[in-house]
Design a protein around this motif. Sequence first.
Motif, mmCIF file in Angstrom:
data_model
loop_
_atom_site.group_PDB
_atom_site.id
_atom_site.type_symbol
_atom_site.label_atom_id
_atom_site.label_comp_id
_atom_site.label_asym_id
_atom_site.label_seq_id
_atom_site.Cartn_x
_atom_site.Cartn_y
_atom_site.Cartn_z
ATOM 1 N N GLY A 1 27.600 70.593 -51.681
ATOM 2 C CA GLY A 1 28.140 70.343 -50.345
ATOM 3 C C GLY A 1 29.522 70.888 -50.099
ATOM 4 N N GLY A 2 30.127 71.489 -51.146
ATOM 5 C CA GLY A 2 31.484 71.997 -50.972
ATOM 6 C C GLY A 2 32.485 70.890 -50.716
ATOM 7 N N THR A 3 32.244 69.724 -51.324
ATOM 8 C CA THR A 3 33.124 68.570 -51.148
ATOM 9 C C THR A 3 34.230 68.587 -52.195
ATOM 10 O OG1 THR A 3 31.288 67.249 -50.313
ATOM 11 C CG2 THR A 3 33.221 66.045 -51.075
ATOM 12 N N PRO A 4 35.477 68.277 -51.808
ATOM 13 C CA PRO A 4 36.568 68.232 -52.794
ATOM 14 C C PRO A 4 36.256 67.240 -53.913
ATOM 15 C CG PRO A 4 37.434 68.155 -50.565
ATOM 16 C CD PRO A 4 35.949 67.982 -50.448
ATOM 17 N N LEU A 5 36.832 67.491 -55.081
ATOM 18 C CA LEU A 5 36.720 66.550 -56.195
ATOM 19 C C LEU A 5 38.036 65.822 -56.431
ATOM 20 C CD1 LEU A 5 34.659 68.730 -58.702
ATOM 21 C CD2 LEU A 5 33.829 66.870 -57.256
ATOM 22 N N ASP A 6 39.077 66.222 -55.693
ATOM 23 C CA ASP A 6 40.382 65.555 -55.757
ATOM 24 C C ASP A 6 40.754 65.093 -54.353
ATOM 25 O OD1 ASP A 6 41.125 66.234 -58.607
ATOM 26 O OD2 ASP A 6 40.916 68.251 -57.796
ATOM 27 N N PHE A 7 41.070 63.820 -54.226
ATOM 28 C CA PHE A 7 41.360 63.247 -52.905
ATOM 29 C C PHE A 7 42.735 62.586 -52.893
ATOM 30 C CE2 PHE A 7 36.858 63.126 -53.815
ATOM 31 C CZ PHE A 7 36.298 63.724 -52.704
ATOM 32 N N ALA A 8 43.427 62.743 -51.776
ATOM 33 C CA ALA A 8 44.742 62.130 -51.596
ATOM 34 C C ALA A 8 44.618 60.866 -50.755
ATOM 35 C CB ALA A 8 45.689 63.103 -50.913
ATOM 36 N N PHE A 9 45.278 59.804 -51.197
ATOM 37 C CA PHE A 9 45.471 58.630 -50.344
ATOM 38 C C PHE A 9 46.596 58.986 -49.377
ATOM 39 C CE2 PHE A 9 43.621 56.804 -54.101
ATOM 40 C CZ PHE A 9 42.962 55.646 -53.716
ATOM 41 N N ARG A 10 46.374 58.767 -48.089
ATOM 42 C CA ARG A 10 47.409 59.069 -47.110
ATOM 43 C C ARG A 10 47.691 57.846 -46.250
ATOM 44 N NH1 ARG A 10 48.586 64.270 -47.208
ATOM 45 N NH2 ARG A 10 47.018 65.725 -48.000
ATOM 46 N N ASP A 11 48.963 57.496 -46.143
ATOM 47 C CA ASP A 11 49.367 56.413 -45.260
ATOM 48 C C ASP A 11 49.706 57.020 -43.908
ATOM 49 O OD1 ASP A 11 50.393 54.260 -43.916
ATOM 50 O OD2 ASP A 11 51.578 53.522 -45.606
ATOM 51 N N MET A 12 48.811 56.841 -42.958
ATOM 52 C CA MET A 12 49.006 57.453 -41.647
ATOM 53 C C MET A 12 50.108 56.772 -40.851
ATOM 54 S SD MET A 12 46.956 59.730 -42.322
ATOM 55 C CE MET A 12 47.109 60.692 -40.815
#
Length: 227
Positions: A87-98
């Motif tokens: 699926g071309g999905t990232p394997l590294d994800f960032a937590f982001r405080d919007m």
Amino acid sequence: MANLADSEKRSPEEHKRLLNLHNSFKPVWLTETVQLGPWLPSDRDVLVEFLNDPRVYPFFSGPPYPYTLKDADAWLALRVDRMTKTGGTPLDFAFRDMARGGKAVGCISISNESDDVLEGDDIGYWLAPDYRGLGLMAKALKIMLYRVSVVEVGKRKFNAHAFVGNYASRKTLEKVGFVVQENMSGTIVKDGKEIPRWVLRLYLTDEDVARWGEEIHKATPIPLVVL
């Protein structure tokens, strides 16, 4: 997982296509203000900030220390290589405080190795100190393990480690379903010292996968208040 040879063979056009695919990942909301999304080049300063933080660094087994902007740029450059092939999905994800302008405050890395590879770490993670103890990591791990490894990769067996004495990390893994392997032990050399680690494993049955899918589908953002 992609390697250096793959990167060298990739044309500029293919790299651009994959990068656009990586950056188009739709963020997942964990709370009313925190979401999981792809890492971006603009996060380089945040990586340096937290990966040098004495409240964060001692629990890492991998990144160099001190962590420099050059290290951050090199890691961020691997984003295209760290994607699922289906699926071309990232394997590294960032937590982001919007609520803080989308500042990255943590990370989850997921493995796309097959079930036959059960030796290293199938997951990696860290959170900024202010965001710990709120249930964020366990929820994020379950969501990402399900969406990426279980659904896209078809992976059902997972291996993980936690430094002996790091009960917070062990508790997080156990909340997801990992179990300490009492008959196994592991060590890692860090700063010239050999540090013992717990070995934890997760084996998902078809029933587990179905239950996880239902839980994630019904999940709603949890309140979050950070002073």
